[in-house]
Write a protein that holds these residues in place. Structure first.
Motif, short mmCIF file in Angstrom:
data_model
loop_
_atom_site.label_atom_id
_atom_site.label_comp_id
_atom_site.label_asym_id
_atom_site.label_seq_id
_atom_site.Cartn_x
_atom_site.Cartn_y
_atom_site.Cartn_z
N ILE A 1 56.24 26.42 44.39
CA ILE A 1 54.89 26.35 43.85
C ILE A 1 54.39 27.78 43.72
O ILE A 1 54.53 28.58 44.65
CB ILE A 1 53.95 25.56 44.76
N THR A 2 53.81 28.11 42.58
CA THR A 2 53.24 29.44 42.38
C THR A 2 51.76 29.29 42.05
O THR A 2 51.39 28.48 41.19
CB THR A 2 53.95 30.17 41.21
N ARG A 3 50.93 30.02 42.74
CA ARG A 3 49.49 30.07 42.48
C ARG A 3 49.15 31.50 42.09
O ARG A 3 49.84 32.44 42.48
CB ARG A 3 48.68 29.67 43.72
N SER A 4 48.06 31.67 41.36
CA SER A 4 47.74 33.03 40.92
C SER A 4 46.25 33.31 40.99
O SER A 4 45.42 32.40 41.02
CB SER A 4 48.24 33.26 39.49
N ALA A 5 45.95 34.58 41.01
CA ALA A 5 44.59 35.10 40.94
C ALA A 5 44.66 36.42 40.19
O ALA A 5 45.71 37.06 40.14
CB ALA A 5 44.02 35.30 42.33
N THR A 6 43.56 36.79 39.59
CA THR A 6 43.51 38.07 38.89
C THR A 6 42.31 38.87 39.39
O THR A 6 41.28 38.30 39.78
CB THR A 6 43.38 37.89 37.36
N ALA A 7 42.47 40.16 39.38
CA ALA A 7 41.39 41.07 39.76
C ALA A 7 41.27 42.15 38.70
O ALA A 7 42.28 42.63 38.18
CB ALA A 7 41.66 41.69 41.12
N ARG A 8 40.05 42.51 38.40
CA ARG A 8 39.77 43.59 37.44
C ARG A 8 38.79 44.54 38.09
O ARG A 8 37.84 44.10 38.75
CB ARG A 8 39.16 42.97 36.18
N TYR A 9 39.00 45.82 37.94
CA TYR A 9 38.14 46.84 38.53
C TYR A 9 37.81 47.84 37.45
O TYR A 9 38.71 48.42 36.84
CB TYR A 9 38.85 47.53 39.70
N GLU A 10 36.53 48.04 37.19
CA GLU A 10 36.08 49.01 36.18
C GLU A 10 35.39 50.15 36.90
O GLU A 10 34.50 49.92 37.71
CB GLU A 10 35.13 48.35 35.19
N VAL B 1 37.95 28.22 41.05
CA VAL B 1 37.00 28.17 42.16
C VAL B 1 36.28 29.51 42.24
O VAL B 1 35.07 29.57 42.44
CB VAL B 1 37.72 27.84 43.49
N LEU B 2 37.03 30.57 42.05
CA LEU B 2 36.42 31.88 41.83
C LEU B 2 36.60 32.20 40.36
O LEU B 2 37.72 32.14 39.84
CB LEU B 2 37.12 32.96 42.66
N ASP B 3 35.53 32.49 39.69
CA ASP B 3 35.59 32.77 38.25
C ASP B 3 34.73 33.99 37.97
O ASP B 3 33.51 33.91 37.93
CB ASP B 3 35.10 31.56 37.45
N GLN B 4 35.40 35.13 37.89
CA GLN B 4 34.72 36.40 37.69
C GLN B 4 33.73 36.69 38.85
O GLN B 4 32.62 37.16 38.63
CB GLN B 4 33.99 36.43 36.34
N SER B 5 34.15 36.38 40.08
CA SER B 5 33.32 36.66 41.26
C SER B 5 33.33 38.16 41.52
O SER B 5 34.37 38.81 41.50
CB SER B 5 33.85 35.91 42.47
N ARG B 6 32.17 38.69 41.78
CA ARG B 6 31.98 40.13 41.94
C ARG B 6 32.55 40.62 43.28
O ARG B 6 32.40 39.96 44.30
CB ARG B 6 30.49 40.41 41.88
N TRP C 1 35.89 42.25 39.63
CA TRP C 1 35.73 40.80 39.47
C TRP C 1 37.05 40.16 39.81
O TRP C 1 38.11 40.67 39.45
CB TRP C 1 35.34 40.45 38.04
N VAL C 2 37.00 39.04 40.51
CA VAL C 2 38.21 38.32 40.88
C VAL C 2 38.07 36.87 40.44
O VAL C 2 37.00 36.29 40.52
CB VAL C 2 38.49 38.45 42.40
N SER C 3 39.17 36.33 39.91
CA SER C 3 39.22 34.94 39.47
C SER C 3 40.48 34.29 40.01
O SER C 3 41.51 34.94 40.18
CB SER C 3 39.24 34.85 37.94
N THR C 4 40.39 32.99 40.27
CA THR C 4 41.55 32.24 40.71
C THR C 4 41.99 31.27 39.63
O THR C 4 41.20 30.88 38.77
CB THR C 4 41.25 31.45 42.00
N GLN C 5 43.24 30.89 39.71
CA GLN C 5 43.83 29.96 38.75
C GLN C 5 43.01 28.68 38.65
O GLN C 5 42.80 28.15 37.56
CB GLN C 5 45.26 29.65 39.22
N SER C 6 42.52 28.18 39.77
CA SER C 6 41.75 26.92 39.79
C SER C 6 40.33 27.10 39.27
O SER C 6 39.63 26.12 39.06
CB SER C 6 41.68 26.38 41.22
N GLU D 1 37.31 38.42 53.29
CA GLU D 1 36.68 37.10 53.26
C GLU D 1 37.61 36.08 52.60
O GLU D 1 37.73 34.94 53.06
CB GLU D 1 35.36 37.18 52.49
N LEU D 2 38.28 36.49 51.56
CA LEU D 2 39.21 35.59 50.86
C LEU D 2 40.41 35.27 51.75
O LEU D 2 40.89 34.13 51.77
CB LEU D 2 39.65 36.20 49.54
N ILE D 3 40.90 36.25 52.50
CA ILE D 3 41.99 36.01 53.43
C ILE D 3 41.53 35.05 54.53
O ILE D 3 42.26 34.14 54.92
CB ILE D 3 42.53 37.33 54.03
#
Length: 146
Positions: free
Chosen positions: A2-11, A27-32, A20-25, A49-51
């Protein structure tokens, strides 16, 4: 597998950057997140906090399956995880993740609950990933009688 993913963007960079961080599901969608949310208590999330959320939920689910496998059919488990971030030379490290379990499982002996909880702590996938110091505190609540 099973593979799950999340993405993070830093400007921007360093303390002035914003992320901003988002999860595949979703649940987090562009969370600051950023320096201010991590070290200065501003609204938003942070990696620790996510850990903590991942560890608390993984351990609690592992324990629930262990209890079911031992023949228990009902109960309530609530876990708080506290992840510690410490200075490590010029950087930082997650040094520990402590779990506090409050459990109410009808008909279980306290020793059995503690044994199953220790096994779940040692064997849940996030515990294995962290490979950090961990402490487990267990509070047994009396199960409600019908």
């Amino acid at each position: 597998m099973i593979t799950r993913s999340a993405t993070a963007r830093y400007e921007g960079l360093g303390k002035t950057g914003k992320g901003w961080v988002s999860t595949q599901s979703k649940v987090l969608d562009q969370s600051r997140y950023g320096f201010n949310t991590r070290f200065e208590g501003e609204p938003g999330t942070n990696p620790e906090e996510l850990i903590a959320a991942a560890h608390a939920s993984c351990f609690t689910m592992a324990l629930s399956f262990a209890l079911a496998g031992a023949g228990h059919s009902e109960g309530t488990l609530e876990t708080e995880a506290k992840v510690k971030l410490d200075q490590d030379g010029a950087g930082f490290k997650v040094s520990r993740s402590d779990l506090k379990l409050v459990a109410s499982v009808p008909g279980i002996e306290e020793a059995e609950l503690r044994r199953l909880a220790e096994e779940a702590k040692a064997n849940c996938p996030i515990s294995k990933l962290l490979n950090a110091e961990m402490e487990l505190e267990v509070e047994v609540k009396a199960a409600a009688t019908a």
